[in-house]
Design a protein around this motif. Structure first.
Motif, short mmCIF file in Angstrom:
data_model
loop_
_atom_site.label_atom_id
_atom_site.label_comp_id
_atom_site.label_asym_id
_atom_site.label_seq_id
_atom_site.Cartn_x
_atom_site.Cartn_y
_atom_site.Cartn_z
N PRO A 244 42.90 27.44 41.39
CA PRO A 244 42.58 28.60 40.55
C PRO A 244 42.63 29.92 41.31
O PRO A 244 42.27 29.98 42.49
N THR A 245 43.10 30.94 40.61
CA THR A 245 43.11 32.29 41.18
C THR A 245 41.68 32.82 41.18
O THR A 245 40.79 32.23 40.56
N ILE A 246 41.48 33.98 41.82
CA ILE A 246 40.15 34.61 41.81
C ILE A 246 39.76 34.94 40.37
O ILE A 246 38.61 34.75 39.97
N LYS A 247 40.73 35.41 39.58
CA LYS A 247 40.43 35.73 38.18
C LYS A 247 39.94 34.48 37.45
O LYS A 247 38.93 34.51 36.74
N GLU A 248 40.65 33.37 37.66
CA GLU A 248 40.24 32.12 36.99
C GLU A 248 38.86 31.67 37.45
O GLU A 248 38.10 31.08 36.69
N ARG A 249 38.54 31.94 38.72
CA ARG A 249 37.20 31.57 39.22
C ARG A 249 36.12 32.39 38.50
O ARG A 249 35.10 31.85 38.07
N PHE A 250 36.37 33.70 38.35
CA PHE A 250 35.39 34.53 37.64
C PHE A 250 35.27 34.12 36.17
O PHE A 250 34.20 34.23 35.57
N LEU A 251 36.38 33.63 35.60
CA LEU A 251 36.36 33.24 34.18
C LEU A 251 35.45 32.04 33.92
O LEU A 251 35.10 31.75 32.77
N ARG A 252 35.03 31.35 34.99
CA ARG A 252 34.06 30.25 34.80
C ARG A 252 32.67 30.81 34.48
O ARG A 252 31.80 30.10 34.00
N PHE A 254 32.25 34.38 33.27
CA PHE A 254 32.26 35.53 32.35
C PHE A 254 33.39 35.39 31.33
O PHE A 254 34.34 34.64 31.55
N SER A 255 33.30 36.18 30.26
CA SER A 255 34.38 36.20 29.26
C SER A 255 35.60 36.93 29.85
O SER A 255 35.46 37.70 30.81
N ALA A 256 36.76 36.71 29.22
CA ALA A 256 37.99 37.38 29.68
C ALA A 256 37.81 38.89 29.61
O ALA A 256 38.27 39.63 30.49
N ASP A 258 35.05 40.64 29.94
CA ASP A 258 34.21 41.11 31.05
C ASP A 258 34.98 41.11 32.38
O ASP A 258 34.83 42.02 33.20
N VAL A 259 35.78 40.06 32.59
CA VAL A 259 36.53 39.99 33.86
C VAL A 259 37.56 41.11 33.92
O VAL A 259 37.72 41.78 34.96
N ASN A 260 38.24 41.36 32.78
CA ASN A 260 39.23 42.44 32.76
C ASN A 260 38.56 43.79 33.02
O ASN A 260 39.11 44.65 33.72
N GLU A 261 37.37 43.95 32.46
CA GLU A 261 36.60 45.18 32.68
C GLU A 261 36.24 45.34 34.17
O GLU A 261 36.33 46.42 34.75
N TYR A 262 35.86 44.23 34.78
CA TYR A 262 35.50 44.23 36.21
C TYR A 262 36.71 44.65 37.05
O TYR A 262 36.61 45.49 37.96
N ILE A 263 37.88 44.09 36.72
CA ILE A 263 39.09 44.42 37.48
C ILE A 263 39.41 45.92 37.31
O ILE A 263 39.76 46.60 38.28
N LYS A 264 39.23 46.43 36.10
CA LYS A 264 39.47 47.87 35.86
C LYS A 264 38.51 48.71 36.69
O LYS A 264 38.90 49.71 37.31
N ASP A 265 37.23 48.29 36.72
CA ASP A 265 36.23 49.02 37.52
C ASP A 265 36.62 49.02 39.00
O ASP A 265 36.50 50.04 39.70
#
Ligand code: SAM
Length: 288
Positions: A244-252, A254-256, A258-265
């Motif tokens: 799994p990528t880091i994004k996929e790990r965070f998706l365990r 948080f919602s997609a 929230d993770v997209n928001e985190y990446i934007k931040d």
């Protein structure tokens, strides 16, 4: 399995460089040569030795061992995956590399060789992909002759700088929750990438029965300027084929959304800034 990465040879030749600039790619290639030289020197390969490169990949160590043997002895290119052995064989055929060699399709925890049949075992960044390090280290002990030497390198990923350490917390929504999630998946004992450090490796070597050895830590600090595409690569590049990528790990956690928001931040906070990243690795040898 990530779209960008189908197998180990593709990961080794392309995916692992995807987030790097040309300059960083060159630096990485130079660093790999340096690491390989340290492993080979620490193995103390002598003419006539039988040397096994476990998890050979595209043969970074094995080809150097062949040079060192200078037409004597044998190098065993060993890997769990056939695409790696095929890639090494193709290179040998197309470049007419000389020396005695064998290709061995074997997992590191069940190497298809008799007890006490090799003089030297060399390995780079393989244990990091195996959950049960003890079974592979004990297997390497089994195939080594008495006095045989195991020389290896592994990155200690759980000690690396975490993303939350790079940012200014006030610029990140849900900072504490993301910090906690990252700390949790970076110390997961079920995850081969993060379930070890220098102390657990020392215990594994002792338990296997190695009589002597040394573990040296390599702590590196690198500075670079962050760009937005770089952050996309951090989150979307798999650390190995099928992992799994880091994004996929965070998706365990948080919602997609929230993770997209985190990446934007993260992009807003880090783009254009110089960051310092800490990485730790082990250079070690052990004697049977
Ligand atoms: C990061 S690559 C390192 C390749 C090579 N040693 C180098 O330094 O370039 C990890 C290698 O370990 C191999 N590998 C992964 N799991 C393995 C296992 N259980 N047994 C043997 N090899 C394995 C992969 O096929 C891959 O070639």
């Amino acid at each position: 399995m990530g779209e960008t990465c189908k197998n180990w040879t593709e990961w080794l030749s392309k995916t692992r460089f995807a987030s790097l600039t040309e300059e960083q790619r060159t630096q990485t290639l130079n660093w790999l040569q340096l690491v390989a030289d340290i492993i080979i020197n620490s193995a103390r390969i002598k003419e006539g030795d039988t040397v096994i490169d476990i998890g050979t990949g595209t043969g970074l160590l094995a080809f150097k061992a062949l040079e060192k043997l200078n037409g004597t002895g044998t190098v065993i290119f060993s890997d769990k995956f056939q695409d790696c052995l095929d890639s090494c064989q193709e290179f040998i055929t197309s470049t007419k590399v000389s020396g005695n060699y064998k290709m061995l399709l074997s997992p590191a925890d069940k190497i298809d060789l008799p007890d006490e049949s090799v003089d030297k075992a060399i390995m780079r960044s393989v244990l990091v992909h195996i959950v049960n390090k003890q079974s592979s280290i004990s297997e390497i002990y089994r195939i080594l002759k008495k006095g045989g030497r195991f020389s290896f390198f592994e990155p200690v990923i759980r000690s690396n700088t975490r993303y939350w350490e790079l940012v200014r917390p006030e610029n990140i929504k849900n900072f504490e929750a993301f910090k906690e999630a990252e700390n949790s998946f970076m110390t997961d004992f079920e995850d081969s990438l993060c379930n070890f450090d220098e102390n657990s490796i020392a215990e594994n070597l002792d338990k296997a029965g190695f009589a002597d050895g040394e573990i040296n830590l390599d702590n590196v600090e690198s500075k670079y300027i962050v760009s937005a595409p770089m952050i996309d690569e951090w989150f979307n590049n798999p650390p190995a084929p099928g992992r799994p990528t880091i994004k996929e790990r965070f998706l365990r956690y948080f919602s997609a959304e929230d993770v997209n928001e985190y990446i934007k931040d993260l992009k807003r906070d880090l783009t254009g800034r110089e960051i310092t990243v800490r990485t730790k690795a082990i250079f070690a040898y052990a004697v049977k």
